[in-house]
Design a protein around this motif. Structure first.
Motif, PDB file in Angstrom:
ATOM      1  N   TYR A  29       0.822  -1.202   0.000  1.00 41.28           N
ATOM      2  CA  TYR A  29       0.000   0.000   0.000  1.00 41.28           C
ATOM      3  C   TYR A  29       0.861   1.260   0.000  1.00 41.28           C
ATOM      4  O   TYR A  29       0.580   2.242  -0.701  1.00 41.28           O
ATOM      5  N   SER A  32       2.179   2.017  -3.397  1.00 41.38           N
ATOM      6  CA  SER A  32       1.186   2.609  -4.297  1.00 41.38           C
ATOM      7  C   SER A  32       0.997   4.102  -3.992  1.00 41.38           C
ATOM      8  O   SER A  32       0.837   4.918  -4.904  1.00 41.38           O
ATOM      9  N   PRO A  47      -5.208  -2.274  -5.887  1.00 40.44           N
ATOM     10  CA  PRO A  47      -4.822  -3.474  -5.138  1.00 40.44           C
ATOM     11  C   PRO A  47      -4.683  -4.758  -5.957  1.00 40.44           C
ATOM     12  O   PRO A  47      -3.797  -5.562  -5.678  1.00 40.44           O
ATOM     13  N   ARG A  72       0.570  -7.618   7.433  1.00 39.87           N
ATOM     14  CA  ARG A  72       1.129  -6.772   6.378  1.00 39.87           C
ATOM     15  C   ARG A  72       2.531  -7.272   6.031  1.00 39.87           C
ATOM     16  O   ARG A  72       3.400  -7.346   6.880  1.00 39.87           O
TER      17      ARG A  72
ATOM     18  N   GLU B  70      -5.922  -2.682   3.352  1.00 36.76           N
ATOM     19  CA  GLU B  70      -5.103  -1.489   3.553  1.00 36.76           C
ATOM     20  C   GLU B  70      -5.498  -0.364   2.602  1.00 36.76           C
ATOM     21  O   GLU B  70      -5.406   0.809   2.931  1.00 36.76           O
ATOM     22  N   TYR B  71      -5.926  -0.770   1.399  1.00 38.26           N
ATOM     23  CA  TYR B  71      -6.380   0.220   0.426  1.00 38.26           C
ATOM     24  C   TYR B  71      -7.767   0.760   0.777  1.00 38.26           C
ATOM     25  O   TYR B  71      -8.293   1.614   0.073  1.00 38.26           O
TER      26      TYR B  71
END
Lengths: 104, 175
Positions: A29, A32, A47, A72, B70-71
């Motif tokens: 994340y 990005s 995603p 994560r 998370e997005y």
């Protein structure tokens, strides 16, 4: 190694930015967000794209999981990944020089 | 409220649009059990994005769900490898979960590899059994009738799925 070179060079923008940011430990994340920021939103890594790219790069040994924090995954470039990224950077430098009618 | 819809493996885009329409009418998807049984709760009409992704294994799926969350995408349910995510259409999320043609095709290829190849082999085996049965001569045996019915069902379903996936593949190429 030669196989990987022909598979990844030239590379997609998604792969390029992921490898670029994974020169330091990072997670999907965050990559990005940094990519969107650096390219003024020109390159988006949603995603589905991010997950596909990370798992492919890991399978091919260009990146590796260094640890998992609360589900994560934190990744980092491998030596092979660094090699491929350097080759691609060289190619882009040549393209840029050539586009101005210069020789690298 | 529960709703049942019949759909095949390749109609995931159609289901996404339908779920978005339901949300616009104030029905938010809570969960789904078995293929086709959706459970909704009444809410304020909302512009939601619904997207399916496909993962062949549980570990891939869990990694992907963590990333999607998370997005800001909410995980809704998993059905036969298909994972549904939702996100309010508030301008914060990308409208699409894939940013390139290659990634969209990657999902179709994952479905073909994990689902379509086994189902096509199953269809081939049942067709061979059926042909063998036809050569043996007509019979009113229950087992034979069952094989016949099953074969027709599997065949129609397989052809429909291939048709849908190929159509989807072509529409990705055109974009």
């Amino acid at each position: 190694m030669k196989d990987l070179e022909s598979k990844y060079i030239p590379m997609t923008e998604a792969t390029f930015y992921i490898l670029l940011f994974l020169q330091q430990e990072d997670h999907g994340y965050s990559i990005s967000k940094k990519t969107a920021e650096l390219t003024s939103d020109e390159v988006r890594l949603p995603p589905g794209t991010m997950y596909g790219a990370l798992s492919k790069l890991e399978k091919d040994g260009l990146i590796q999981t260094v640890r998992t924090e609360n589900k994560r995954k934190i990744y980092k470039l491998t030596e092979q990944g660094q090699h491929i990224l350097d080759l691609e950077k060289g190619r882009i430098a040549r393209l840029y020089a050539n586009s101005k009618g210069e020789k690298l | 409220m529960m709703k049942f819809r019949f759909y095949t493996l390749s109609q995931y885009h159609q289901e996404e649009r339908w779920l978005e329409k339901m949300a616009q009418n104030g029905w938010l998807l809570k969960n789904a059990v078995l293929p086709g049984f959706y459970f909704f709760r009444k809410a304020k009409p909302e512009n939601m994005l619904y997207r399916f992704d496909y993962f062949a294994s549980k570990s891939q799926r869990n990694d992907a769900i963590a990333l999607y969350e998370e997005y800001g995408w909410k995980y809704i349910f998993t059905m036969n490898g298909f994972v549904l995510f939702a996100h309010p259409n508030d301008g914060q999320a990308d409208q699409q979960i894939f940013s390139s043609e290659e990634d969209r095709k990657g999902m179709i290829l994952r479905i073909i590899k994990a689902r379509m190849i086994p189902i096509t082999i199953l269809m081939a085996i049942s067709l061979i059994l059926l042909i063998y049965q036809l050569f043996k001569g007509p019979s009113k045996d229950f087992a034979d009738g069952f094989t016949m019915g099953f074969t027709c069902f599997v065949s129609v379903l397989t052809v429909l799925c291939w048709y849908g996936l190929i159509k989807d593949w072509k529409s990705v190429s055109r974009q």
